[in-house]
Scaffold this motif. Structure first.
Motif, short mmCIF file in Angstrom:
data_model
loop_
_atom_site.label_atom_id
_atom_site.label_comp_id
_atom_site.label_asym_id
_atom_site.label_seq_id
_atom_site.Cartn_x
_atom_site.Cartn_y
_atom_site.Cartn_z
N ILE A 137 -1.87 -3.77 -9.67
CA ILE A 137 -3.13 -3.82 -8.94
C ILE A 137 -3.00 -4.88 -7.84
CG2 ILE A 137 -5.62 -4.25 -9.08
CD1 ILE A 137 -5.38 -3.55 -12.09
N VAL A 138 -3.21 -4.48 -6.59
CA VAL A 138 -3.15 -5.42 -5.47
C VAL A 138 -4.57 -5.59 -4.92
CG1 VAL A 138 -2.19 -5.93 -3.21
CG2 VAL A 138 -0.82 -4.67 -4.89
N LYS A 139 -5.07 -6.84 -4.97
CA LYS A 139 -6.39 -7.14 -4.42
C LYS A 139 -6.24 -8.16 -3.29
CE LYS A 139 -9.16 -6.28 -8.57
NZ LYS A 139 -10.16 -6.86 -9.51
N LEU A 140 -6.83 -7.84 -2.15
CA LEU A 140 -6.74 -8.72 -0.98
C LEU A 140 -8.10 -9.34 -0.70
CD1 LEU A 140 -5.09 -9.73 1.50
CD2 LEU A 140 -5.89 -7.69 2.72
N PHE A 141 -8.17 -10.68 -0.77
CA PHE A 141 -9.37 -11.42 -0.38
C PHE A 141 -9.00 -12.24 0.85
CE2 PHE A 141 -10.36 -10.39 -4.69
CZ PHE A 141 -11.73 -10.36 -4.77
N SER A 148 -6.73 -5.26 8.42
CA SER A 148 -6.17 -5.69 7.14
C SER A 148 -5.93 -4.50 6.22
CB SER A 148 -7.12 -6.68 6.48
OG SER A 148 -8.36 -6.05 6.17
N ASN A 149 -4.98 -4.69 5.32
CA ASN A 149 -4.65 -3.67 4.33
C ASN A 149 -4.27 -4.35 3.01
OD1 ASN A 149 -4.31 -1.06 6.16
ND2 ASN A 149 -3.21 -2.72 7.18
N ALA A 150 -4.83 -3.86 1.92
CA ALA A 150 -4.36 -4.36 0.63
C ALA A 150 -2.92 -3.90 0.41
CB ALA A 150 -5.26 -3.87 -0.50
N GLY A 151 -2.61 -2.69 0.85
CA GLY A 151 -1.25 -2.19 0.79
C GLY A 151 -0.91 -1.40 2.04
N ASN A 166 0.21 4.93 -10.70
CA ASN A 166 -0.92 4.23 -11.34
C ASN A 166 -1.13 2.84 -10.75
OD1 ASN A 166 -3.07 4.12 -13.23
ND2 ASN A 166 -1.82 2.90 -14.64
N CYS A 167 -1.09 2.77 -9.43
CA CYS A 167 -1.33 1.50 -8.74
C CYS A 167 -2.71 1.51 -8.08
CB CYS A 167 -0.26 1.25 -7.68
SG CYS A 167 1.39 0.93 -8.36
N GLN A 168 -3.26 0.32 -7.85
CA GLN A 168 -4.54 0.18 -7.16
C GLN A 168 -4.39 -0.76 -5.98
OE1 GLN A 168 -7.98 -0.64 -9.67
NE2 GLN A 168 -6.91 0.19 -11.45
N PHE A 169 -5.09 -0.42 -4.89
CA PHE A 169 -5.07 -1.25 -3.68
C PHE A 169 -6.52 -1.49 -3.27
CE2 PHE A 169 -1.32 1.43 -3.85
CZ PHE A 169 -0.28 0.53 -3.65
N PHE A 203 2.79 9.06 -4.12
CA PHE A 203 1.74 8.27 -4.74
C PHE A 203 1.14 9.12 -5.86
CE2 PHE A 203 2.30 6.96 -0.44
CZ PHE A 203 2.19 5.58 -0.45
N ILE A 204 1.20 8.62 -7.09
CA ILE A 204 0.76 9.38 -8.25
C ILE A 204 -0.31 8.59 -8.99
CG2 ILE A 204 1.49 10.46 -10.43
CD1 ILE A 204 4.35 10.55 -9.21
N ASP A 205 -1.49 9.18 -9.13
CA ASP A 205 -2.59 8.57 -9.88
C ASP A 205 -2.92 7.17 -9.36
OD1 ASP A 205 -2.77 10.82 -11.52
OD2 ASP A 205 -1.30 10.03 -12.93
N CYS A 206 -2.97 7.03 -8.05
CA CYS A 206 -3.29 5.74 -7.44
C CYS A 206 -4.74 5.72 -6.95
CB CYS A 206 -2.34 5.44 -6.27
SG CYS A 206 -0.63 5.15 -6.78
N TYR A 207 -5.27 4.51 -6.79
CA TYR A 207 -6.64 4.32 -6.33
C TYR A 207 -6.64 3.28 -5.20
CZ TYR A 207 -11.52 2.73 -6.30
OH TYR A 207 -12.80 2.40 -5.92
#
Length: 283
Positions: A137-141, A148-151, A166-169, A203-207
């Protein structure tokens, strides 16, 4: 904590080779000699990781600038020239800068969160091959005065050997700086970048979730001559202003393959006619 796995019992006090499924072993006592195989090349432990994990980790983070340890592990695998695995163990890694992916380096997170508090890019994947990111899980604050991009995945050399499972951005922009495109995940390029192509990254099952305040807060932004393959992915636009608070935005001749994907447009916009789920714009 994980578990030990073996195929059969041997004779007496002997056991067949054992695999620790959490990528790290902690064995206490007993008269038998256990042959443990660790599948990770390097283990990076978060500050909140259990003590027994830290005892065998190659890198231990202190929740100050955890990107230093994560990047060091990735770079160490890349330097060998051989395929290897970096295993992240723990709930949260607090980073002051984004992470740069490298060819032939797989990263597994077991749903670990990489929390990036500096810069405008959480995970940078540029011109690499043979890399799989899984359960991260990548979270950008940030308060960056730029897009900007989280990923971000870009570069002509990226192909199907680059996979995300199964990754999250998640982009959590802190202020509306008036600069467009605060995306959860950009595949291709930023608007300000020169045109480039991206091969069939998977990208498989990503959010992916766009910034909650940004002018254009797209969940998944696919732009340029990009042709990624997305299966079971969800993009969610979260913006409050701007014309394109879209779930999945396909722009500028991008030709992705979408299978069982969902785009969720922002429901926070004030005056917006195109905050829809999946939007295809002619470049």
């Amino acid at each position: 904590m994980g578990k030990l796995k073996h195929d059969s019992l041997g004779v007496g006090n002997e056991l067949d080779p054992i695999k620790w499924e959490a990528e790290a072993a902690h064995i206490i006592g007993g008269s038998a000699e256990l042959n443990v195989v660790r599948t990770a090349t390097y283990v990076v432990a978060a500050k909140d990781a259990p003590a027994h994990v830290k005892a065998m980790a190659d890198y231990i983070c202190d929740e100050v600038a955890d990107n230093v340890e994560i990047q060091a592990a990735i770079d160490a695998v890349a330097a060998t020239g051989k395929r290897g695995v970096v295993q992240l163990i723990g709930e949260t890694f607090t980073c002051t800068a984004g992470i740069v992916a490298k060819s032939k380096v797989d990263v597994k997170g077991a749903n670990a969160t990489i929390l990036v508090t500096g810069g405008h890019l959480g995970l940078n994947v540029t011109n690499i091959q043979n890399s799989i990111w899984e359960d991260v899980i990548v979270k950008l604050f940030h308060t960056a005065t730029t897009a900007s991009n989280a990923g971000k995945v870009s570069g002509a050399f990226v192909n199907k050997t680059v996979k995300f499972k199964n990754c999250q951005f998640i982009n959590n922009i802190a202020v509306d700086n008036g600069v467009g495109y605060h995306a959860g995940l950009t595949i291709g390029r930023d608007v300000a970048d020169p045109p480039t192509s991206v091969g069939e990254a998977e990208f498989i099952d990503c959010y992916a979730e766009g910034g909650k305040i940004g002018k254009t807060a797209v969940g998944i932004n696919i732009i340029g001559s990009a042709s990624p393959i997305l299966t079971g992915c969800t993009g969610k636009g979260m913006g409050t202003t701007g014309p394109e608070c879209i779930g999945i935005y396909i722009f500028e001749h991008a030709t992705p393959t979408l299978e069982n994907c969902t785009g969720i447009g922002s429901d926070n916009h004030a005056v917006d006619t195109s905050s829809d789920g999946i939007n295809v714009a002619v470049g």
